[in-house]
Design a protein around this motif. Structure first.
Motif, PDB file in Angstrom:
ATOM      1  N   VAL A  27       0.839  -1.199   0.000  1.00 44.67           N
ATOM      2  CA  VAL A  27       0.000   0.000   0.000  1.00 44.67           C
ATOM      3  C   VAL A  27       0.877   1.253   0.000  1.00 44.67           C
ATOM      4  O   VAL A  27       0.655   2.194  -0.774  1.00 44.67           O
ATOM      5  N   TYR A  28       1.891   1.256   0.863  1.00 44.28           N
ATOM      6  CA  TYR A  28       2.796   2.404   0.959  1.00 44.28           C
ATOM      7  C   TYR A  28       3.502   2.653  -0.374  1.00 44.28           C
ATOM      8  O   TYR A  28       3.555   3.783  -0.872  1.00 44.28           O
ATOM      9  N   LYS A  29       4.022   1.586  -0.974  1.00 44.07           N
ATOM     10  CA  LYS A  29       4.750   1.725  -2.237  1.00 44.07           C
ATOM     11  C   LYS A  29       3.825   2.189  -3.363  1.00 44.07           C
ATOM     12  O   LYS A  29       4.229   2.984  -4.222  1.00 44.07           O
ATOM     13  N   SER A  30       2.609   1.684  -3.371  1.00 48.33           N
ATOM     14  CA  SER A  30       1.693   2.028  -4.464  1.00 48.33           C
ATOM     15  C   SER A  30       1.356   3.519  -4.458  1.00 48.33           C
ATOM     16  O   SER A  30       1.323   4.158  -5.517  1.00 48.33           O
ATOM     17  N   VAL A  31       1.125   4.075  -3.268  1.00 42.88           N
ATOM     18  CA  VAL A  31       0.812   5.508  -3.183  1.00 42.88           C
ATOM     19  C   VAL A  31       2.056   6.348  -3.481  1.00 42.88           C
ATOM     20  O   VAL A  31       1.982   7.380  -4.157  1.00 42.88           O
ATOM     21  N   LYS A  32       3.193   5.906  -2.977  1.00 39.68           N
ATOM     22  CA  LYS A  32       4.440   6.614  -3.262  1.00 39.68           C
ATOM     23  C   LYS A  32       4.706   6.635  -4.763  1.00 39.68           C
ATOM     24  O   LYS A  32       5.106   7.666  -5.326  1.00 39.68           O
ATOM     25  N   ALA A  33       4.467   5.511  -5.414  1.00 40.72           N
ATOM     26  CA  ALA A  33       4.662   5.435  -6.867  1.00 40.72           C
ATOM     27  C   ALA A  33       3.707   6.377  -7.589  1.00 40.72           C
ATOM     28  O   ALA A  33       4.091   7.067  -8.544  1.00 40.72           O
ATOM     29  N   PHE A  34       2.471   6.428  -7.113  1.00 42.35           N
ATOM     30  CA  PHE A  34       1.468   7.272  -7.776  1.00 42.35           C
ATOM     31  C   PHE A  34       1.823   8.743  -7.664  1.00 42.35           C
ATOM     32  O   PHE A  34       1.794   9.481  -8.655  1.00 42.35           O
ATOM     33  N   THR A  35       2.134   9.199  -6.460  1.00 40.16           N
ATOM     34  CA  THR A  35       2.403  10.623  -6.253  1.00 40.16           C
ATOM     35  C   THR A  35       3.766  11.061  -6.801  1.00 40.16           C
ATOM     36  O   THR A  35       3.958  12.230  -7.132  1.00 40.16           O
ATOM     37  N   ASN A  36       4.704  10.115  -6.905  1.00 41.58           N
ATOM     38  CA  ASN A  36       6.027  10.442  -7.460  1.00 41.58           C
ATOM     39  C   ASN A  36       6.122  10.133  -8.954  1.00 41.58           C
ATOM     40  O   ASN A  36       7.184  10.275  -9.554  1.00 41.58           O
ATOM     41  N   HIS A  37       5.014   9.648  -9.517  1.00 40.57           N
ATOM     42  CA  HIS A  37       4.962   9.302 -10.941  1.00 40.57           C
ATOM     43  C   HIS A  37       6.028   8.245 -11.265  1.00 40.57           C
ATOM     44  O   HIS A  37       6.685   8.301 -12.309  1.00 40.57           O
ATOM     45  N   ASP A  38       6.191   7.285 -10.353  1.00 41.15           N
ATOM     46  CA  ASP A  38       7.260   6.297 -10.460  1.00 41.15           C
ATOM     47  C   ASP A  38       6.710   4.987 -11.043  1.00 41.15           C
ATOM     48  O   ASP A  38       6.187   4.136 -10.321  1.00 41.15           O
ATOM     49  N   LYS A  39       6.843   4.853 -12.340  1.00 39.93           N
ATOM     50  CA  LYS A  39       6.302   3.682 -13.031  1.00 39.93           C
ATOM     51  C   LYS A  39       6.997   2.392 -12.597  1.00 39.93           C
ATOM     52  O   LYS A  39       6.356   1.346 -12.454  1.00 39.93           O
ATOM     53  N   GLN A  40       8.306   2.448 -12.379  1.00 38.91           N
ATOM     54  CA  GLN A  40       9.048   1.246 -11.996  1.00 38.91           C
ATOM     55  C   GLN A  40       8.605   0.713 -10.632  1.00 38.91           C
ATOM     56  O   GLN A  40       8.453  -0.491 -10.441  1.00 38.91           O
ATOM     57  N   LEU A  41       8.390   1.612  -9.677  1.00 41.50           N
ATOM     58  CA  LEU A  41       7.934   1.186  -8.361  1.00 41.50           C
ATOM     59  C   LEU A  41       6.521   0.606  -8.449  1.00 41.50           C
ATOM     60  O   LEU A  41       6.203  -0.379  -7.772  1.00 41.50           O
ATOM     61  N   ALA A  42       5.696   1.214  -9.307  1.00 41.52           N
ATOM     62  CA  ALA A  42       4.337   0.699  -9.508  1.00 41.52           C
ATOM     63  C   ALA A  42       4.379  -0.717 -10.078  1.00 41.52           C
ATOM     64  O   ALA A  42       3.639  -1.609  -9.632  1.00 41.52           O
ATOM     65  N   LEU A  43       5.255  -0.928 -11.035  1.00 36.30           N
ATOM     66  CA  LEU A  43       5.406  -2.269 -11.616  1.00 36.30           C
ATOM     67  C   LEU A  43       5.879  -3.279 -10.577  1.00 36.30           C
ATOM     68  O   LEU A  43       5.461  -4.446 -10.585  1.00 36.30           O
ATOM     69  N   GLN A  44       6.732  -2.831  -9.664  1.00 32.26           N
ATOM     70  CA  GLN A  44       7.228  -3.702  -8.603  1.00 32.26           C
ATOM     71  C   GLN A  44       6.082  -4.180  -7.712  1.00 32.26           C
ATOM     72  O   GLN A  44       6.011  -5.366  -7.351  1.00 32.26           O
ATOM     73  N   VAL A  45       5.184  -3.267  -7.363  1.00 33.23           N
ATOM     74  CA  VAL A  45       4.027  -3.638  -6.534  1.00 33.23           C
ATOM     75  C   VAL A  45       3.171  -4.673  -7.252  1.00 33.23           C
ATOM     76  O   VAL A  45       2.734  -5.665  -6.652  1.00 33.23           O
ATOM     77  N   ILE A  46       2.947  -4.444  -8.537  1.00 34.61           N
ATOM     78  CA  ILE A  46       2.130  -5.375  -9.328  1.00 34.61           C
ATOM     79  C   ILE A  46       2.789  -6.749  -9.403  1.00 34.61           C
ATOM     80  O   ILE A  46       2.140  -7.785  -9.222  1.00 34.61           O
TER      81      ILE A  46
END
Length: 222
Positions: A27-46
């Motif tokens: 949850v923490y990583k997903s929101v951080k990825a969203f607000t930082n526009h971090d596609k790589q971190l978002a992919l990591q969560v997925i």
């Protein structure tokens, strides 16, 4: 025989808490990825969501095995049911973290609103703290704490509604913000739903200690 059963039940609780930590991190990583526009971190969560799903599946299998092999009495059966039901709630939280991450990938490059993103970060922090607290309450079978955590869900719902209102205002003022605002609304809703699942776990904590299913929040999720 009794000692062996208790050890197996304790193992279930430990594995549940480990799963909870994975979900909280997602949850923490997903929101951080969203607000930082971090596609790589978002992919990591997925990509890591399958680890949460596997834990939930193994916990469920272990619970069924204990029921079938040990034929536990009522109080012991409550412990097993609580783990099984609460872990299903955790797994759904992980699914919402994945949905937030997918929004990150979808909205990258579109016009953004810094104020709304800041509010989303604040909302995510409220949800994160509630999840951490409910895991501690679960560990201690703390009914009083569980009820207090559930009561705080009202604030999460209010913050989510505020974000939805701001998004609607944005869409009315600037057509370029329509797509971005839609994703903000989705992320806010996902976080609010995670808060509802936290409340569900609070209810399971009460059930574990009392044997009674109490509705601690009028807005529950299935």
């Amino acid at each position: 025989m009794r000692q062996a059963f208790e050890e197996e039940v304790n193992t279930l609780h430990i594995r549940f808490l480990e799963m909870g930590k994975l979900v909280n991190e997602a949850v923490y990583k997903s929101v951080k990825a969203f607000t930082n526009h971090d596609k790589q971190l978002a992919l990591q969560v997925i990509e890591e969501d399958h680890l949460i799903n596997q834990r939930e599946q193994k916990l469920e299998e272990s619970c069924f095995e204990l029921i079938a092999l040990q034929q536990p009495v009522t109080s012991d059966l409550r412990k097993i049911i609580t783990v099984m039901k609460a872990s299903a709630d955790l797994e759904r939280m992980g699914d919402h973290a994945v949905s937030i991450s997918k929004s990150t990938i979808r909205v990258k490059g579109r016009k953004r609103d810094a104020e709304i993103e800041a509010r989303l970060v604040d909302l995510a922090e409220l949800v994160k703290v509630s999840l951490e607290e409910v895991l501690t309450a679960y560990l201690k079978s703390d009914v009083k704490k569980a009820k207090a955590i559930a009561a705080k869900d009202k604030k999460i719902n209010e913050r989510s509604k505020e974000i939805l209102s701001l998004c609607i205002e944005d869409m009315k003022k600037d057509t370029e913000l329509v797509f971005g605002a839609t994703d903000y609304m989705l992320v806010s809703t996902y976080l609010e739903r995670i808060g509802d699942y936290v409340t569900n776990i609070c209810e399971w904590i009460v059930y574990l200690s009392t044997g009674k299913m109490l509705e601690l929040n009028t807005k529950n999720v299935e």
